[in-house]
Design an enzyme around this catalytic site. Structure first.
Site, short mmCIF file in Angstrom:
data_model
loop_
_atom_site.label_atom_id
_atom_site.label_comp_id
_atom_site.label_asym_id
_atom_site.label_seq_id
_atom_site.Cartn_x
_atom_site.Cartn_y
_atom_site.Cartn_z
N ASP A 90 7.82 4.68 -3.50
CA ASP A 90 7.40 4.98 -2.12
C ASP A 90 8.62 5.27 -1.24
O ASP A 90 8.58 6.17 -0.38
CB ASP A 90 6.61 3.80 -1.54
CG ASP A 90 5.38 3.49 -2.37
OD1 ASP A 90 4.85 4.42 -3.00
OD2 ASP A 90 4.96 2.32 -2.41
N GLU A 116 -4.46 6.18 -4.06
CA GLU A 116 -5.08 4.85 -3.91
C GLU A 116 -6.37 4.92 -3.10
O GLU A 116 -7.20 4.02 -3.18
CB GLU A 116 -4.09 3.87 -3.28
CG GLU A 116 -2.98 3.48 -4.25
CD GLU A 116 -2.04 2.44 -3.73
OE1 GLU A 116 -1.62 1.57 -4.52
OE2 GLU A 116 -1.68 2.47 -2.53
N GLY A 152 0.87 -1.18 0.00
CA GLY A 152 0.00 0.00 0.00
C GLY A 152 0.90 1.23 0.00
O GLY A 152 1.79 1.35 0.85
N LYS A 153 0.68 2.12 -0.96
CA LYS A 153 1.65 3.22 -1.14
C LYS A 153 1.75 4.12 0.09
O LYS A 153 2.86 4.49 0.49
CB LYS A 153 1.28 4.04 -2.38
CG LYS A 153 1.43 3.23 -3.66
CD LYS A 153 1.08 4.03 -4.90
CE LYS A 153 0.87 3.12 -6.11
NZ LYS A 153 2.01 2.30 -6.46
N GLY A 154 0.62 4.46 0.69
CA GLY A 154 0.67 5.36 1.85
C GLY A 154 1.42 4.73 3.00
O GLY A 154 2.28 5.36 3.64
O1 RIB Z 1 4.03 1.30 -4.75
C1 RIB Z 1 4.00 -0.08 -4.51
C2 RIB Z 1 2.70 -0.46 -3.87
O2 RIB Z 1 1.64 -0.23 -4.77
C3 RIB Z 1 2.60 -1.92 -3.50
O3 RIB Z 1 3.07 -2.15 -2.19
C4 RIB Z 1 1.14 -2.24 -3.71
O4 RIB Z 1 0.48 -2.52 -2.52
C5 RIB Z 1 0.54 -1.03 -4.40
O5 RIB Z 1 -0.24 -0.30 -3.56
#
Ligand code: RIB
Length: 308
Positions: A255, A142, A40-42
């Site tokens: 990220d 997202e 998850g990006k955040g």
């Molecule tokens: O930026 C990478 C992320 O994008 C991954 O960890 C995946 O969960 C998506 O959200």
């Protein structure tokens, strides 16, 4: 004093499959490796910021389930502030399908936000204090855009620096871009946002100009192994990536970059210096498997910068 960074975004469990290529529709392919880990990006950006030395507060929603426990584990280890994480027993935590190429470490992702897909502007109002007391506010795309817009507006009103990582690519109005001090797209996101090709560095510069014309104060385009282009209309410089070792997995490299960039800005570094710090973090992250699990520590980033 540690820089205070507030991050809005989602956590999901990453289900990562390694294979030489993606299967075609109707085809079954034997994998060459599997991992489940925090993504998850955040959340990845909050972990990256905390490990890079920030006091990072994450604003999100999480299901009351096993994936949610994985989130709490990784945030606890990294020292992420979870005061603004809401547990939701009605919706499960999200998940992502991640394809990682065994040929070059590149990835392709499908992400389902789950409980974090219910984030609203009201969640940002509830976290107002964390945002307005931060040096930098960061978000991505997202979770619903209304939540991102509210967070950016609260931060801007309070004079807090704003960073938008426009991923995944989405149509954005100029009013939203005008709330951004920094936008940090990769090549494909920059192309989608501007409608321009972003192959060469010169093309990236033209696209960055377009983002400025649409309202952003500065654009930081991440260009993979070439590094990152910082462009604010006055300064336009390519900061090279660092050659650290073989690329294992590029998932979460953007990220690592955005979390470290926000940390360095929050410490009062000049934007170009912050981009260099962020490039070091991104370059280290791609040498390891996983997303949040691959984020480097402050000591690793400092050591790489000192060597170069
Ligand atoms: O930026 C990478 C992320 O994008 C991954 O960890 C995946 O969960 C998506 O959200």
């Amino acid at each position: 004093m540690r820089a205070r960074v507030a991050i809005l975004g989602i956590f999901v469990a990453d289900l990562a499959f390694e294979a030489p290529r993606l299967p075609q529709l109707g085809e079954t392919l034997l994998g060459q490796g599997f991992r489940m880990g925090p993504g998850g990006k955040g959340s990845n950006q909050a972990v990256a910021a905390a490990k890079a030395g920030a006091n990072a507060a994450l604003i999100t929603r999480l299901g009351a389930d096993a994936f949610g426990e994985i989130a709490l584990g990784i945030w606890g280890e990294a020292g992420v502030d979870t005061a603004h994480v809401v547990r939701d027993s009605a919706r499960p935590t999200g998940a992502a399908f991640i394809f990682v190429s065994t040929r070059d470490g590149n990835n392709a992702i499908i992400v389902e936000a789950g409980a974090a897909g219910d984030l609203t502007a009201a969640d940002l109002d509830a976290a107002r204090e964390a945002i307005t007391k931060a040096a930098v506010f960061v978000t991505q795309l997202e979770q619903p855009i209304d939540a991102a817009r509210r967070g950016l507006a609260l931060a801007r009103e309070a004079g807090v620096a704003t960073v938008l990582n426009p991923a995944p690519a989405a149509e954005l109005d100029d009013a939203l871009l005008t709330l951004c001090d920094y936008v940090t797209p990769n090549e494909s996101e920059a192309a989608a946002l501007t409608g321009l090709p972003v192959g060469s560095v010169e093309e990236a510069r033209v696209a960055a100009d377009r983002l400025l014309a649409r309202g952003a104060r500065a654009a930081v385009l991440t260009l993979g192994e070439r590094g990152a282009l910082y462009h604010d209309g006055r300064i336009s410089d390519l900061v090279p990536a660092f050659a650290v070792g073989p690329v294992r997995d590029t998932t979460g490299a953007g990220d690592a970059f955005t979390g470290a960039f926000a940390t360095a800005l929050g410490e009062g570094r000049a934007p170009l210096e912050a981009v260099r710090f962020a490039c070091a973090a991104g370059s280290l992250s791609v040498t390891r498997p996983g997303a949040a699990a691959a984020m480097p520590t402050r000591a690793e980033i400092d050591a790489l910068l000192a060597e170069n």
